[in-house]
Write a protein that holds these residues in place. Structure first.
Motif, PDB file in Angstrom:
ATOM      1  N   VAL A   9       0.847  -1.197   0.000  1.00 25.84           N
ATOM      2  CA  VAL A   9       0.000   0.000   0.000  1.00 25.84           C
ATOM      3  C   VAL A   9       0.883   1.248   0.000  1.00 25.84           C
ATOM      4  N   PRO A  10       1.057   1.917  -1.139  1.00 31.75           N
ATOM      5  CA  PRO A  10       1.773   3.198  -1.144  1.00 31.75           C
ATOM      6  C   PRO A  10       0.894   4.275  -0.518  1.00 31.75           C
ATOM      7  N   VAL A  11       1.488   5.077   0.337  1.00 32.21           N
ATOM      8  CA  VAL A  11       0.734   6.054   1.117  1.00 32.21           C
ATOM      9  C   VAL A  11       1.374   7.429   0.952  1.00 32.21           C
ATOM     10  N   TYR A  12       0.571   8.401   0.519  1.00 34.49           N
ATOM     11  CA  TYR A  12       1.077   9.778   0.448  1.00 34.49           C
ATOM     12  C   TYR A  12      -0.068  10.759   0.671  1.00 34.49           C
ATOM     13  N   ASN A  13      -0.082  11.385   1.809  1.00 32.01           N
ATOM     14  CA  ASN A  13      -1.058  12.436   2.137  1.00 32.01           C
ATOM     15  C   ASN A  13      -2.504  11.989   1.904  1.00 32.01           C
ATOM     16  N   VAL A  14      -2.844  10.823   2.449  1.00 32.94           N
ATOM     17  CA  VAL A  14      -4.205  10.294   2.282  1.00 32.94           C
ATOM     18  C   VAL A  14      -4.828   9.977   3.642  1.00 32.94           C
ATOM     19  N   SER A  15      -4.540  10.814   4.625  1.00 33.84           N
ATOM     20  CA  SER A  15      -4.979  10.527   5.991  1.00 33.84           C
ATOM     21  C   SER A  15      -6.491  10.390   6.111  1.00 33.84           C
ATOM     22  N   SER A  42       4.884  11.424   3.544  1.00 32.22           N
ATOM     23  CA  SER A  42       3.634  12.175   3.741  1.00 32.22           C
ATOM     24  C   SER A  42       3.852  13.379   4.658  1.00 32.22           C
ATOM     25  N   LYS A  43       3.132  14.465   4.358  1.00 31.59           N
ATOM     26  CA  LYS A  43       3.217  15.673   5.175  1.00 31.59           C
ATOM     27  C   LYS A  43       2.013  15.804   6.110  1.00 31.59           C
ATOM     28  N   ASP A  44       1.033  14.910   5.976  1.00 33.10           N
ATOM     29  CA  ASP A  44      -0.119  14.928   6.869  1.00 33.10           C
ATOM     30  C   ASP A  44       0.046  13.845   7.941  1.00 33.10           C
ATOM     31  N   GLU A  45      -1.041  13.339   8.469  1.00 30.67           N
ATOM     32  CA  GLU A  45      -0.980  12.346   9.538  1.00 30.67           C
ATOM     33  C   GLU A  45      -0.854  10.903   9.041  1.00 30.67           C
ATOM     34  N   SER A  46      -0.691  10.718   7.743  1.00 29.61           N
ATOM     35  CA  SER A  46      -0.661   9.365   7.177  1.00 29.61           C
ATOM     36  C   SER A  46       0.414   8.485   7.810  1.00 29.61           C
ATOM     37  N   GLY A  47       1.623   9.032   7.993  1.00 30.95           N
ATOM     38  CA  GLY A  47       2.708   8.242   8.572  1.00 30.95           C
ATOM     39  C   GLY A  47       2.392   7.767   9.980  1.00 30.95           C
ATOM     40  N   SER A  48       1.772   8.635  10.777  1.00 28.58           N
ATOM     41  CA  SER A  48       1.403   8.274  12.151  1.00 28.58           C
ATOM     42  C   SER A  48       0.328   7.191  12.166  1.00 28.58           C
ATOM     43  N   LYS A  66      11.706   8.892   1.944  1.00 29.09           N
ATOM     44  CA  LYS A  66      11.631  10.200   1.301  1.00 29.09           C
ATOM     45  C   LYS A  66      10.729  10.112   0.086  1.00 29.09           C
ATOM     46  N   ASN A  67       9.957  11.155  -0.160  1.00 28.21           N
ATOM     47  CA  ASN A  67       9.019  11.146  -1.278  1.00 28.21           C
ATOM     48  C   ASN A  67       9.731  10.964  -2.612  1.00 28.21           C
ATOM     49  N   ALA A  68       9.273   9.950  -3.368  1.00 29.23           N
ATOM     50  CA  ALA A  68       9.841   9.691  -4.693  1.00 29.23           C
ATOM     51  C   ALA A  68       8.775   9.255  -5.685  1.00 29.23           C
TER      52      ALA A  68
END
Length: 345
Positions: A9-15, A42-48, A66-68
């Motif tokens: 599951v790739p996750v990027y700013n989809v909190s 991610s710059k939102d809460e997705s990583g948490s 890192k975002n790529a």
């Protein structure tokens, strides 16, 4: 013994979507799964959120990187995967409870290297079933090359459905074929349709493909996705990808079976590009948007492709827009595209 399935599951700013996505995977009727969440900077809460689920469930792994981009995130997941089979779910989508079981069942029954299904497409607030038009078929080596791959290149006859979707999210793959042949995703920042290239690389090494009537993948209509936003360099990216694809099908010896379908997909995007210039003219400025349409019509690759492409099977509206592009009617293209966009709203 039930084979392990790795779900990447790739996750990027989809909190706002992520918990539903992860919960839908955890609720699978097929239980022998591992979930690999790849937080792509991610710059939102997705990583948490990823960490929270990893701490609660032993079959969830998390990668923070890192975002790529999407393709590179999937590659990071593949490096950590242990399953005999692998599939993908984008972080803003979700799946039905039987999604994995149905696809894996199709692969195991036919001893297939990959099982493709259909999907559920979001239209407004509802999801509409999109059954794979080849459902029920099992395809072997020669037909994979000469029948299946061409249909992944695009639509030929616009009066009927004769193409298939190429998303990796609607399939389960044998991981050993991926690992043994070092099949990886290209970056969509370099080649814009990374799913297609992955499938092309994989299918060229497959012996049996099966198609399920399952439609357990729910594809959200995310307004921030790459296919929805305005991209000023979209034409150049589409040309680069089309040139790459033409070279690949020539190398595979299936140029004649594929070329009209490749150009069909290319001109779908060309028409989409000129329409977006009218839709986003406030963002670019009226004069600039018309200049951009002019640049599309005068592009040497577009002109050459129009000479080769047989657009006699297009719908009337699509054929008209092709004709206006061919005749370089910049202002008329802009006006008609703008009116059509207003009518849709």
């Amino acid at each position: 013994m039930d084979p392990l399935v790795s779900i990447i599951v790739p996750v990027y700013n989809v909190s706002s979507y992520l918990e539903k996505c992860i919960n839908s995977i955890l609720n699978q009727t097929y239980r022998n799964i591992e979930i690999i969440l790849v937080d792509d900077g991610s710059k939102d809460e997705s990583g948490s959120i990823c960490d929270l689920y990893s701490n609660r469930f032993s079959n969830i792994k998390v990668i923070h990187k890192k975002n790529a981009g999407l393709g590179m995130a999937r590659n990071s997941g593949l490096k950590k995967a242990l399953g005999e089979y692998v599939t993908f779910v984008d972080g803003d989508d979700f799946i039905s409870e039987e999604h994995i079981m149905r696809l894996l069942e199709g692969a195991l029954i036919t001893n297939a290297d990959v099982c493709y299904g259909g999907y559920m497409k979001q239209i407004g607030e509802i999801f509409v079933k999109q059954i794979n038009p080849l459902n029920g078929k099992t395809i072997e080596k020669d037909d994979i090359l000469h029948f299946l791959i061409p249909r992944m290149c695009g639509k030929l006859d616009y009066s009927r459905v004769d193409e298939i979707q190429m998303s990796v999210c609607m399939a389960v793959y044998r991981r050993n074929i991926i690992c043994d042949n070092n099949i990886l995703f290209h970056s969509e920042r370099e080649l814009i349709s990374e799913d297609f290239i992955f499938n092309l690389d994989y299918l060229n090494l497959s012996n049996i493909v099966t198609i399920s009537d399952s439609c357990g993948y729910f594809y959200r209509d995310n307004v921030n996705s790459l296919t929805k936003v305005y991209m000023p360099n979209r034409l150049n990216k589409q040309i680069l990808f089309t040139q790459y694809l033409i070279k690949r099908v020539k190398d595979l010896g299936i140029y004649e079976e594929c070329i009209q379908r490749i150009y069909s997909t290319f001109f779908q995007w060309v028409r989409n590009i000129v329409k977006r210039e009218a839709r986003f003219y406030k963002q670019t400025g009226l004069i600039k948007s018309i200049k951009n349409i002019k640049a599309v019509c005068n592009d040497p690759f577009v002109i050459q492709a129009l000479e080769i492409y047989d657009d006699s099977y297009l719908t009337k509206n699509a054929a008209l827009l092709n004709k206006l592009i061919r005749e370089k009617k910049y202002y008329l293209i802009w006006i008609l595209s703008y009116i059509k966009d207003i009518m849709k709203k």
